[in-house]
Enzyme design. Structure first.
Site, short mmCIF file in Angstrom:
data_model
loop_
_atom_site.label_atom_id
_atom_site.label_comp_id
_atom_site.label_asym_id
_atom_site.label_seq_id
_atom_site.Cartn_x
_atom_site.Cartn_y
_atom_site.Cartn_z
N ARG A 1 0.83 -1.23 0.00
CA ARG A 1 0.00 0.00 0.00
C ARG A 1 0.86 1.26 0.00
O ARG A 1 0.51 2.26 0.65
CB ARG A 1 -0.95 0.03 1.21
CG ARG A 1 -1.99 -1.08 1.23
CD ARG A 1 -2.96 -0.97 0.05
NE ARG A 1 -4.07 -1.90 0.18
CZ ARG A 1 -4.07 -3.16 -0.28
NH1 ARG A 1 -3.00 -3.65 -0.90
NH2 ARG A 1 -5.14 -3.92 -0.16
N SER B 1 -10.97 -0.77 2.46
CA SER B 1 -10.33 -0.84 3.79
C SER B 1 -9.99 0.57 4.25
O SER B 1 -9.34 1.32 3.53
CB SER B 1 -9.03 -1.64 3.72
OG SER B 1 -9.26 -2.94 3.25
N GLU C 1 -5.67 4.05 5.38
CA GLU C 1 -5.21 3.73 4.02
C GLU C 1 -5.54 4.86 3.04
O GLU C 1 -4.67 5.30 2.28
CB GLU C 1 -5.82 2.41 3.55
CG GLU C 1 -5.22 1.95 2.24
CD GLU C 1 -6.12 1.03 1.47
OE1 GLU C 1 -6.98 1.52 0.71
OE2 GLU C 1 -5.96 -0.20 1.61
P1 FAD Z 1 -8.74 8.26 -6.16
O1 FAD Z 1 -9.51 7.93 -4.94
O2 FAD Z 1 -9.35 9.20 -7.13
O3 FAD Z 1 -7.31 8.80 -5.72
C1 FAD Z 1 -6.55 8.12 -4.72
C2 FAD Z 1 -5.22 8.87 -4.54
O4 FAD Z 1 -4.45 8.80 -5.74
C3 FAD Z 1 -5.41 10.37 -4.27
O5 FAD Z 1 -4.37 10.81 -3.43
C4 FAD Z 1 -5.28 10.98 -5.65
O6 FAD Z 1 -4.87 12.33 -5.63
C5 FAD Z 1 -4.22 10.09 -6.27
N1 FAD Z 1 -4.35 10.01 -7.74
C6 FAD Z 1 -5.43 9.55 -8.43
N2 FAD Z 1 -5.17 9.56 -9.75
C7 FAD Z 1 -3.92 10.06 -9.90
C8 FAD Z 1 -3.09 10.33 -11.01
N3 FAD Z 1 -3.48 10.09 -12.27
N4 FAD Z 1 -1.86 10.86 -10.77
C9 FAD Z 1 -1.43 11.11 -9.50
N5 FAD Z 1 -2.18 10.88 -8.41
C10 FAD Z 1 -3.40 10.34 -8.61
N6 FAD Z 1 -7.45 -0.95 -2.96
C11 FAD Z 1 -6.61 -2.00 -3.02
O7 FAD Z 1 -5.39 -1.82 -3.10
N7 FAD Z 1 -7.07 -3.27 -2.97
C12 FAD Z 1 -8.37 -3.56 -2.87
O8 FAD Z 1 -8.74 -4.73 -2.83
C13 FAD Z 1 -9.29 -2.47 -2.82
N8 FAD Z 1 -10.61 -2.70 -2.71
C14 FAD Z 1 -11.48 -1.65 -2.63
C15 FAD Z 1 -12.85 -1.93 -2.52
C16 FAD Z 1 -13.77 -0.89 -2.45
C17 FAD Z 1 -15.24 -1.20 -2.34
C18 FAD Z 1 -13.31 0.46 -2.50
C19 FAD Z 1 -14.31 1.58 -2.46
C20 FAD Z 1 -11.96 0.74 -2.60
C21 FAD Z 1 -11.02 -0.33 -2.66
N9 FAD Z 1 -9.64 -0.10 -2.77
C22 FAD Z 1 -8.77 -1.15 -2.86
C23 FAD Z 1 -9.10 1.27 -2.77
C24 FAD Z 1 -9.13 1.96 -4.15
O9 FAD Z 1 -10.04 1.34 -5.01
C25 FAD Z 1 -7.75 1.97 -4.81
O10 FAD Z 1 -6.83 2.66 -4.01
C26 FAD Z 1 -7.78 2.62 -6.20
O11 FAD Z 1 -6.53 2.50 -6.83
C27 FAD Z 1 -8.16 4.10 -6.13
O12 FAD Z 1 -8.42 4.55 -7.45
P2 FAD Z 1 -9.20 5.89 -7.75
O13 FAD Z 1 -9.07 6.18 -9.19
O14 FAD Z 1 -10.56 5.84 -7.20
O15 FAD Z 1 -8.30 6.92 -6.91
N1 EPU Z 2 -11.74 -10.54 9.55
C1 EPU Z 2 -12.51 -10.68 10.67
N2 EPU Z 2 -13.51 -9.78 10.87
C2 EPU Z 2 -13.76 -8.76 10.03
C3 EPU Z 2 -12.95 -8.60 8.88
C4 EPU Z 2 -11.94 -9.52 8.66
O1 EPU Z 2 -12.30 -11.59 11.47
O2 EPU Z 2 -14.69 -7.98 10.29
C5 EPU Z 2 -10.70 -11.54 9.27
C6 EPU Z 2 -11.15 -12.44 8.10
O3 EPU Z 2 -11.94 -13.49 8.54
C7 EPU Z 2 -9.85 -12.91 7.52
C8 EPU Z 2 -8.91 -11.75 7.80
O4 EPU Z 2 -9.52 -10.95 8.81
O5 EPU Z 2 -9.38 -14.04 8.18
C9 EPU Z 2 -8.59 -10.93 6.56
O6 EPU Z 2 -9.80 -10.44 5.97
P1 EPU Z 2 -9.95 -10.25 4.39
O7 EPU Z 2 -9.55 -11.50 3.67
O8 EPU Z 2 -11.31 -9.72 4.14
O9 EPU Z 2 -8.86 -9.18 4.01
P2 EPU Z 2 -8.34 -7.85 4.72
O10 EPU Z 2 -7.01 -8.11 5.29
O11 EPU Z 2 -9.38 -7.30 5.63
C10 EPU Z 2 -7.05 -6.98 2.65
C11 EPU Z 2 -6.95 -5.71 1.88
C12 EPU Z 2 -8.11 -5.58 0.91
C13 EPU Z 2 -8.05 -6.75 -0.06
C14 EPU Z 2 -8.13 -8.06 0.74
C15 EPU Z 2 -7.88 -9.26 -0.14
C16 EPU Z 2 -5.73 -4.13 3.24
C17 EPU Z 2 -5.79 -2.92 4.11
N3 EPU Z 2 -6.90 -4.58 2.78
O12 EPU Z 2 -8.22 -6.89 3.46
O13 EPU Z 2 -7.96 -4.37 0.18
O14 EPU Z 2 -9.10 -6.70 -0.99
O15 EPU Z 2 -7.09 -8.08 1.76
O16 EPU Z 2 -6.54 -9.30 -0.48
O17 EPU Z 2 -4.64 -4.63 2.98
C18 EPU Z 2 -8.47 -2.06 0.22
O18 EPU Z 2 -7.25 -1.85 0.24
O19 EPU Z 2 -9.30 -1.12 0.18
C19 EPU Z 2 -8.96 -3.43 0.23
C20 EPU Z 2 -10.25 -3.74 0.23
#
Ligand code: FAD
Ligand code: EPU
Length: 338
Positions: free
Chosen positions: A162, A238, A333
């Site tokens: 991250r 997250s 995050e």
């Molecule tokens: P924005 O929210 O628009 O921007 C995020 C940051 O990047 C800001 O600081 C912005 O200024 C900067 N930025 C955006 N575009 C540019 C650019 N072109 N140049 C320079 N800076 C820029 N993240 C994960 O890593 N793993 C996950 O599994 C994951 N799951 C998610 C699930 C949900 C439901 C949600 C809502 C979010 C999740 N995220 C996850 C977080 C998010 O989707 C990612 O961080 C994604 O890359 C953000 O993209 P965005 O275009 O929406 O960025």
């Molecule tokens: N867990 C609980 N209770 C909860 C949530 C999670 O006990 O309420 C336990 C789950 O049972 C599991 C463990 O925690 O054993 C991990 O949970 P999960 O697999 O859902 O993943 P996470 O660690 O919570 C991370 C990333 C996610 C990514 C998933 C899958 C971060 C901060 N988050 O979540 O990324 O999708 O792993 O790789 O690293 C994001 O960055 O926005 C994001 C959604």
């Protein structure tokens, strides 16, 4: 081209209501350069915006929001790999689907992550055992101070969990305009992540005959079972990073809580923040407009579509409680603005 006093609620997936003093949607490198000239002349702070899925608006933004809407995608087969050149404004999940639908593997574990390609390197997006840096080749970015385009190779980006150079040393200095990826010609599924492994065993799928599209479907199903859709329940995924702690702290926590979820990370341990928040009793809590998702405690939600202050207060209260109960610091995050 530059609008004033714009409502940012439709531009962030937490649906926080806040306004931006100025707003520009740019569709070409020239438009991006012009927007930067405007901001420089007025000494405005800049917020580069993709899909707004990883930002928390704590108040009105006094500068220029630049929505990076550069388009263009090319996929090419090479001797040992597939190469992808994608403009920053392309949708991340659509790119993943384009590859798997063409039988090209490598991005399937990163299915359904919201947002645009330009934001993917900022925090080195990751999910289900794969991170962007595993498939990353290079990127092109425009320097905010000069409007010049620079190329960054993988080593220049300091990718980590991250994290990247664009959150550290080069924070607020570049706007990413294009990202280039390289996917292996010979695909091997990456299905070690516990939830993914359980899904595959549960569906009686043979690892040897898996296809990229099947893995994508598994990831989509798992994610859909616990992560709320932002259109239905506003959220930013997250809210905290999973904290990385030393072995001493991990061992003492594990002794006290044998069911603690943690993963070895080099010489350290990465703890599941969702488990900590859940165990501390926050899962499902509602407080006025905001709350903690009932199926994933790491996801803070804003169903009441309120201002950012309530969410920030809730996040602070959770982080303090986790520190008191477990001695662990949680770091947000998403990026907070202004
Ligand atoms: P924005 O929210 O628009 O921007 C995020 C940051 O990047 C800001 O600081 C912005 O200024 C900067 N930025 C955006 N575009 C540019 C650019 N072109 N140049 C320079 N800076 C820029 N993240 C994960 O890593 N793993 C996950 O599994 C994951 N799951 C998610 C699930 C949900 C439901 C949600 C809502 C979010 C999740 N995220 C996850 C977080 C998010 O989707 C990612 O961080 C994604 O890359 C953000 O993209 P965005 O275009 O929406 O960025
Ligand atoms: N867990 C609980 N209770 C909860 C949530 C999670 O006990 O309420 C336990 C789950 O049972 C599991 C463990 O925690 O054993 C991990 O949970 P999960 O697999 O859902 O993943 P996470 O660690 O919570 C991370 C990333 C996610 C990514 C998933 C899958 C971060 C901060 N988050 O979540 O990324 O999708 O792993 O790789 O690293 C994001 O960055 O926005 C994001 C959604």
């Amino acid at each position: 081209m530059i609008e004033t006093d714009i409502d940012l609620q439709p531009h962030n997936t937490l649906a926080i209501s806040a306004r931006s003093a100025h707003f520009a949607r740019v569709r070409s490198l020239d438009e991006l350069r012009e927007a930067l000239v405007f901001a420089r002349a007025k000494k405005l702070p800049i917020l580069p915006l993709g899909g707004g899925s990883n930002i928390v608006l704590t108040g009105d933004f006094p500068g220029l929001v630049i929505q990076v809407d550069l388009r263009g995608l090319s996929l090419q087969a090479e001797a040992n790999s597939h190469s992808i050149e994608a403009a920053a404004g392309e949708n991340w999940h659509q790119l993943v689907m384009t590859t798997v639908n063409n039988g090209i593997g490598g991005l399937e574990n990163l299915s359904l992550i919201p947002g645009k390609i330009g934001a993917a390197p900022i925090q080195n997006i990751g999910a289900y055992g794969v991170e962007l840096c595993d498939r990353f080749m290079s990127l092109q970015a425009m320097e905010i101070a000069t409007g010049e385009l620079h190329d960054f190779g993988k080593d220049d980006c300091d990718f980590a969990y991250r994290d990247s150079v664009f959150k550290g040393r080069l924070r607020d200095q570049y706007i990413i305009t294009q990202v280039n990826l390289q996917l292996p010609q010979e695909w091997l599924p990456r299905v070690d992540y516990p939830a993914l492994q359980q899904y595959i065993v549960g569906h009686n799928w043979e690892i040897d005959s898996l296809t990229p599209i099947q893995v994508a479907q598994a990831v989509i199903d798992i994610r859909s079972s616990k992560l709320p859709l932002p259109d239905e329940i506003p959220n930013a995924g997250s809210f905290f990073k999973n904290p990385v702690v030393d072995t001493d702290l991990y061992q003492s926590l594990k002794a006290e809580h044998p069911d603690l979820v943690a993963y070895a990370a080099g010489e350290h341990w990465k703890l599941a923040a969702g488990w900590l928040i859940d165990r501390a009793g926050w899962r499902g809590l509602r407080r006025r407009a905001v709350g903690v998702h009932e199926r994933q405690a790491l996801v803070l939600i804003n169903p009441g579509r309120g201002a950012g202050g309530e969410l920030v207060q809730l996040a602070q209260d959770i982080a303090e409680d986790i520190h008191t109960k477990f001695g662990v610091y949680l770091e947000p995050e998403p990026r907070f603005y202004p």
